[in-house]
Design a protein around this motif. Structure first.
Motif, PDB file in Angstrom:
ATOM      1  N   LEU A  11       0.822  -1.195   0.000  1.00 18.75           N
ATOM      2  CA  LEU A  11       0.000   0.000   0.000  1.00 18.75           C
ATOM      3  C   LEU A  11       0.858   1.248   0.000  1.00 18.75           C
ATOM      4  CD1 LEU A  11      -2.764   1.298   0.118  1.00 18.75           C
ATOM      5  CD2 LEU A  11      -2.715   1.079   2.603  1.00 18.75           C
ATOM      6  N   LEU A  12       1.903   1.282   0.850  1.00 15.94           N
ATOM      7  CA  LEU A  12       2.764   2.453   0.911  1.00 15.94           C
ATOM      8  C   LEU A  12       3.494   2.675  -0.398  1.00 15.94           C
ATOM      9  CD1 LEU A  12       4.298   2.184   4.497  1.00 15.94           C
ATOM     10  CD2 LEU A  12       2.535   3.765   3.703  1.00 15.94           C
ATOM     11  N   SER A  13       3.924   1.584  -1.020  1.00 20.08           N
ATOM     12  CA  SER A  13       4.628   1.731  -2.293  1.00 20.08           C
ATOM     13  C   SER A  13       3.716   2.298  -3.353  1.00 20.08           C
ATOM     14  CB  SER A  13       5.205   0.396  -2.743  1.00 20.08           C
ATOM     15  OG  SER A  13       5.895   0.541  -3.954  1.00 20.08           O
ATOM     16  N   ILE A  14       2.478   1.788  -3.403  1.00 23.32           N
ATOM     17  CA  ILE A  14       1.535   2.285  -4.390  1.00 23.32           C
ATOM     18  C   ILE A  14       1.209   3.744  -4.125  1.00 23.32           C
ATOM     19  CG2 ILE A  14      -0.839   2.047  -5.237  1.00 23.32           C
ATOM     20  CD1 ILE A  14      -0.511  -0.982  -4.732  1.00 23.32           C
ATOM     21  N   LEU A  15       1.128   4.121  -2.865  1.00 27.74           N
ATOM     22  CA  LEU A  15       0.855   5.510  -2.521  1.00 27.74           C
ATOM     23  C   LEU A  15       2.058   6.404  -2.738  1.00 27.74           C
ATOM     24  CD1 LEU A  15      -1.195   5.040   0.772  1.00 27.74           C
ATOM     25  CD2 LEU A  15      -2.047   5.744  -1.457  1.00 27.74           C
ATOM     26  N   GLY A  16       3.233   5.816  -2.959  1.00 24.66           N
ATOM     27  CA  GLY A  16       4.410   6.615  -3.245  1.00 24.66           C
ATOM     28  C   GLY A  16       5.226   6.974  -2.029  1.00 24.66           C
ATOM     29  N   PHE A  17       4.971   6.327  -0.882  1.00 24.77           N
ATOM     30  CA  PHE A  17       5.722   6.669   0.313  1.00 24.77           C
ATOM     31  C   PHE A  17       6.963   5.803   0.491  1.00 24.77           C
ATOM     32  CE2 PHE A  17       1.346   7.936   1.586  1.00 24.77           C
ATOM     33  CZ  PHE A  17       1.591   9.289   1.590  1.00 24.77           C
ATOM     34  N   ALA A  18       7.041   4.691  -0.223  1.00 22.10           N
ATOM     35  CA  ALA A  18       8.204   3.825  -0.083  1.00 22.10           C
ATOM     36  C   ALA A  18       9.239   4.243  -1.100  1.00 22.10           C
ATOM     37  CB  ALA A  18       7.804   2.374  -0.302  1.00 22.10           C
ATOM     38  N   HIS A 341       0.474  -0.392 -14.106  1.00 15.59           N
ATOM     39  CA  HIS A 341       0.467   0.962 -14.655  1.00 15.59           C
ATOM     40  C   HIS A 341       1.168   1.073 -15.999  1.00 15.59           C
ATOM     41  CE1 HIS A 341      -0.170   2.975 -10.451  1.00 15.59           C
ATOM     42  NE2 HIS A 341      -1.291   2.500 -10.974  1.00 15.59           N
ATOM     43  N   ARG A 342       2.293   0.368 -16.163  1.00 19.93           N
ATOM     44  CA  ARG A 342       3.121   0.609 -17.336  1.00 19.93           C
ATOM     45  C   ARG A 342       2.997  -0.472 -18.402  1.00 19.93           C
ATOM     46  NH1 ARG A 342       6.930   4.599 -16.246  1.00 19.93           N
ATOM     47  NH2 ARG A 342       6.061   5.932 -14.639  1.00 19.93           N
ATOM     48  N   VAL A 343       2.781  -1.718 -18.011  1.00 17.85           N
ATOM     49  CA  VAL A 343       2.693  -2.792 -18.996  1.00 17.85           C
ATOM     50  C   VAL A 343       1.259  -2.933 -19.500  1.00 17.85           C
ATOM     51  CG1 VAL A 343       3.108  -5.220 -19.467  1.00 17.85           C
ATOM     52  CG2 VAL A 343       4.662  -3.976 -17.968  1.00 17.85           C
ATOM     53  N   VAL A 344       0.339  -3.180 -18.570  1.00 17.15           N
ATOM     54  CA  VAL A 344      -1.067  -3.298 -18.953  1.00 17.15           C
ATOM     55  C   VAL A 344      -1.670  -1.922 -19.235  1.00 17.15           C
ATOM     56  CG1 VAL A 344      -3.315  -4.253 -18.276  1.00 17.15           C
ATOM     57  CG2 VAL A 344      -1.227  -5.360 -17.504  1.00 17.15           C
ATOM     58  N   GLU A 345      -1.076  -0.893 -18.632  1.00 22.12           N
ATOM     59  CA  GLU A 345      -1.536   0.495 -18.782  1.00 22.12           C
ATOM     60  C   GLU A 345      -2.982   0.651 -18.306  1.00 22.12           C
ATOM     61  OE1 GLU A 345      -0.752   1.624 -22.830  1.00 22.12           O
ATOM     62  OE2 GLU A 345       1.344   2.107 -22.376  1.00 22.12           O
ATOM     63  N   THR A 346      -3.210   0.190 -17.070  1.00 28.25           N
ATOM     64  CA  THR A 346      -4.524   0.355 -16.465  1.00 28.25           C
ATOM     65  C   THR A 346      -4.346   0.784 -15.010  1.00 28.25           C
ATOM     66  OG1 THR A 346      -6.687  -0.688 -16.178  1.00 28.25           O
ATOM     67  CG2 THR A 346      -4.748  -2.076 -15.756  1.00 28.25           C
ATOM     68  N   ARG A 347      -5.377   0.661 -14.213  1.00 28.01           N
ATOM     69  CA  ARG A 347      -5.349   1.100 -12.820  1.00 28.01           C
ATOM     70  C   ARG A 347      -5.688  -0.060 -11.884  1.00 28.01           C
ATOM     71  NH1 ARG A 347      -5.729   6.694 -12.077  1.00 28.01           N
ATOM     72  NH2 ARG A 347      -4.969   7.752 -13.951  1.00 28.01           N
ATOM     73  N   PHE A 348      -5.295   0.065 -10.639  1.00 25.39           N
ATOM     74  CA  PHE A 348      -5.727  -0.890  -9.620  1.00 25.39           C
ATOM     75  C   PHE A 348      -7.252  -0.791  -9.508  1.00 25.39           C
ATOM     76  CE2 PHE A 348      -1.301  -0.683  -8.766  1.00 25.39           C
ATOM     77  CZ  PHE A 348      -0.966  -1.908  -8.187  1.00 25.39           C
ATOM     78  N   SER A 395      -9.064  -3.150   2.478  1.00 22.17           N
ATOM     79  CA  SER A 395      -7.745  -2.658   2.065  1.00 22.17           C
ATOM     80  C   SER A 395      -7.642  -2.596   0.549  1.00 22.17           C
ATOM     81  CB  SER A 395      -6.644  -3.556   2.626  1.00 22.17           C
ATOM     82  OG  SER A 395      -6.630  -3.533   4.038  1.00 22.17           O
ATOM     83  N   ASP A 396      -8.247  -3.544  -0.138  1.00 23.73           N
ATOM     84  CA  ASP A 396      -8.206  -3.549  -1.601  1.00 23.73           C
ATOM     85  C   ASP A 396      -8.998  -2.372  -2.170  1.00 23.73           C
ATOM     86  OD1 ASP A 396      -6.834  -6.219  -2.062  1.00 23.73           O
ATOM     87  OD2 ASP A 396      -8.498  -6.805  -0.785  1.00 23.73           O
ATOM     88  N   LEU A 397     -10.099  -2.064  -1.537  1.00 21.21           N
ATOM     89  CA  LEU A 397     -10.900  -0.926  -2.000  1.00 21.21           C
ATOM     90  C   LEU A 397     -10.148   0.379  -1.791  1.00 21.21           C
ATOM     91  CD1 LEU A 397     -14.339  -2.081  -0.581  1.00 21.21           C
ATOM     92  CD2 LEU A 397     -13.403  -2.452  -2.871  1.00 21.21           C
ATOM     93  N   VAL A 398      -9.403   0.470  -0.693  1.00 15.71           N
ATOM     94  CA  VAL A 398      -8.578   1.661  -0.441  1.00 15.71           C
ATOM     95  C   VAL A 398      -7.524   1.803  -1.531  1.00 15.71           C
ATOM     96  CG1 VAL A 398      -6.878   2.685   1.111  1.00 15.71           C
ATOM     97  CG2 VAL A 398      -8.965   1.689   2.045  1.00 15.71           C
ATOM     98  N   VAL A 399      -6.866   0.696  -1.873  1.00 17.27           N
ATOM     99  CA  VAL A 399      -5.851   0.724  -2.932  1.00 17.27           C
ATOM    100  C   VAL A 399      -6.465   1.223  -4.236  1.00 17.27           C
ATOM    101  CG1 VAL A 399      -4.426  -0.745  -4.409  1.00 17.27           C
ATOM    102  CG2 VAL A 399      -4.334  -1.010  -1.942  1.00 17.27           C
ATOM    103  N   THR A 402      -7.478   4.955  -3.985  1.00 13.75           N
ATOM    104  CA  THR A 402      -6.294   5.808  -3.929  1.00 13.75           C
ATOM    105  C   THR A 402      -5.640   5.938  -5.298  1.00 13.75           C
ATOM    106  OG1 THR A 402      -5.898   5.146  -1.649  1.00 13.75           O
ATOM    107  CG2 THR A 402      -4.050   6.128  -2.819  1.00 13.75           C
ATOM    108  N   ASP A 403      -5.708   4.894  -6.108  1.00 12.00           N
ATOM    109  CA  ASP A 403      -5.115   4.954  -7.445  1.00 12.00           C
ATOM    110  C   ASP A 403      -5.893   5.884  -8.370  1.00 12.00           C
ATOM    111  OD1 ASP A 403      -2.966   4.129  -9.002  1.00 12.00           O
ATOM    112  OD2 ASP A 403      -4.121   2.569  -9.993  1.00 12.00           O
ATOM    113  N   GLY A 404      -7.121   6.232  -7.994  1.00 11.69           N
ATOM    114  CA  GLY A 404      -7.838   7.315  -8.663  1.00 11.69           C
ATOM    115  C   GLY A 404      -8.310   7.050 -10.065  1.00 11.69           C
ATOM    116  N   GLY A 405      -8.538   5.767 -10.436  1.00 11.52           N
ATOM    117  CA  GLY A 405      -8.873   5.500 -11.819  1.00 11.52           C
ATOM    118  C   GLY A 405     -10.304   5.113 -12.103  1.00 11.52           C
ATOM    119  N   TYR A 406     -11.201   5.221 -11.117  1.00 10.38           N
ATOM    120  CA  TYR A 406     -12.566   4.756 -11.346  1.00 10.38           C
ATOM    121  C   TYR A 406     -13.282   5.615 -12.384  1.00 10.38           C
ATOM    122  CZ  TYR A 406     -17.393   3.350 -10.632  1.00 10.38           C
ATOM    123  OH  TYR A 406     -18.662   2.893 -10.827  1.00 10.38           O
ATOM    124  N   ILE A 407     -13.967   4.945 -13.318  1.00  9.25           N
ATOM    125  CA  ILE A 407     -14.775   5.620 -14.325  1.00  9.25           C
ATOM    126  C   ILE A 407     -16.232   5.265 -14.096  1.00  9.25           C
ATOM    127  CG2 ILE A 407     -15.301   5.815 -16.786  1.00  9.25           C
ATOM    128  CD1 ILE A 407     -12.427   5.123 -17.380  1.00  9.25           C
TER     129      ILE A 407
END
Length: 441
Positions: A11-18, A341-348, A395-399, A402-407
């Motif tokens: 979670l921290l890595s995905i949020l950019g804190f790690a 993010h980079r290979v599949v080019e999608t969101r969590f 926790s999965d819903l938070v991830v 937080t990734d901000g990709g819901y359409i």
């Protein structure tokens, strides 16, 4: 492996804190060269060198707005401030009067401003991105040269080789404060690590790279350039905090160099012998690392089973080189992030990997019925395990949120993922329903 710590780490890595150096993808480097009078770019793996802009009078500072793909640069040979597209095309002159020695330049994309230092007029100035509404912010300085902006904190930092000081003011030029007043001689470059409470600078008079706290206290000399038969002249400083790296140029020894943030492990990245440097002056980094898929990493035909396999390998600490996307010899949350993010080019949250996180994904995962069920490690990416712990829970819903990709497919009119209000409401109802609070199976 402790499961809760694993989830927290992901979670921290995905949020950019790690930012403990797990990622080994390097930023694209941009620099100006005062002898060839060019603006240059090279990929993070030190390939694909390009001259973006040529024919300048004396190339000095460059600032880049990566979001809008524009660059801004100072030319004190012709006393101009100009802008161009990030590939060097569509050059426009923004300011051509009132300049004496425009040196460094910085950009504030949100505030729609450019800031620059002028060593001859002894000013810090700013203007709109189109060059209009030029303002004198700080006047009566010695010879201000390099700038750095703390936009969140509302501060400008600069080096002044006329007074041998590093100073700071508010963004409007008010409240000028002396930060460093001793030990400087021809300071040439400044960069800020705001979360780490550190500022870094180069000094061509002392041949040193130094840092201090943001208030100027606790000065450390990180690196002193050793004698080489050529006068050293370190210029420009840039930080890649996520990779724990400090970059600088040297137009005396003619190098671009990198070290740890503490000055250790100094590495020559580009030297005079490479034939693309003559007098490098200012440096900028594109920290949105460019992902390049090379063998033996798997890049095509990714399925939900592949994602779940990678998550399982991370969880069990089993190494498989095909999934080592950051090429650091281990599998961890950074590899999962790069895959999504980079290979599949999608969101969590994109459970079916169709390229978008939308209501279809939410319906599918709650229909699977694994939300906080009694079975251990039975959930996969396809059934809601987005943080990789083998379970589907909040926790999965938070991830995903937080990734901000819901359409919201009912209102979406474009393909760019944007967070919006219906998602939290849907999630709350779905969670309550899955717990049989509002409905029965």
């Amino acid at each position: 492996m402790n499961g809760s710590k694993t989830v927290l780490g992901i979670l921290l890595s995905i949020l950019g804190f790690a930012n403990g150096g797990v990622a080994q993808l390097y930023p694209t480097i941009y620099w100006t060269d005062r002898f060839s009078n060019t603006i240059n770019r090279i990929d993070g793996d030190l390939t694909n060198h390009q001259v973006l802009v040529s024919g300048l009078g004396e190339a000095r500072g460059v600032a880049i707005d990566f979001q809008s793909q524009r660059m801004y640069f100072a030319d004190n040979g012709r006393n101009l401030i100009q802008a161009a597209d990030l590939d060097g095309s569509n050059i426009v002159t923004l300011i051509d009067t009132g300049l004496g020695f425009p040196a460094d330049i910085e950009v504030d994309p949100q505030g729609q401003k450019i800031y620059w230092a002028d060593a001859q007029t002894k000013k810090i100035q700013r203007a709109n991105l189109d060059g209009s509404q030029v303002e004198d912010l700080v006047t009566g300085l010695g010879s201000p040269y390099y700038l750095a902006l703390d936009l969140d904190g509302g501060h400008i930092y600069w080096t002044d080789y006329g007074t041998d000081k590093i100073q700071r003011s508010n963004l409007d030029g008010s409240n000028v404060v002396d930060l460093v007043t001793t030990g400087l001689s021809l300071s040439r470059g400044i960069a800020l690590d705001i979360p780490g409470n550190q500022m870094y600078w180069a000094d061509r008079g002392t041949d040193q790279i130094q840092r201090s706290q943001l208030d100027g206290s606790m000065i450390e000399t990180l690196y002193t350039i050793p004698p080489s038969g050529v006068d050293a002249a370190p210029h420009g400083v840039a930080l890649d905090v996520r990779n724990n790296h400090l970059y600088w140029l040297d137009n005396g020894t003619v190098k671009i160099q990198r070290s740890g943030l503490d000055g250790t492990n100094v590495t020559d990245l580009i030297t005079r012998d490479d034939g693309i440097l003559s007098k490098p002056w200012d440096i900028q980094l594109d920290l949105d690392y460019k992902f390049v898929c090379v063998q033996p990493r798997t890049c095509d035909g990714i399925t939900v089973d592949n994602v779940s396999s990678l998550q399982s390998a991370v969880r069990s600490e089993q190494f498989d080189p095909q999934w080592d996307y950051d090429v650091n010899g281990t599998l961890d949350s950074r590899d999962i992030e790069l895959l999504i993010h980079r290979v599949v080019e999608t969101r969590f949250g994109d459970a079916n990997l169709d390229g978008s996180f939308d209501s279809q994904d939410l319906v599918a995962i709650f229909t699977a019925g694994e939300y906080e069920d009694a079975f251990e490690l039975n959930s996969t990416w396809q059934t809601g395990d987005w943080n990789g712990d083998g379970e589907f829970n909040s926790s999965d819903l938070v991830v995903a949120m937080t990734d901000g990709g819901y359409i919201n497919t009912a209102t979406a009119s474009h393909a760019v993922p944007e967070p919006n209000l219906p998602l939290p409401l849907f999630l709350c109802l779905a969670i309550l329903c899955s717990r049989r609070t509002l409905c029965r199976r």
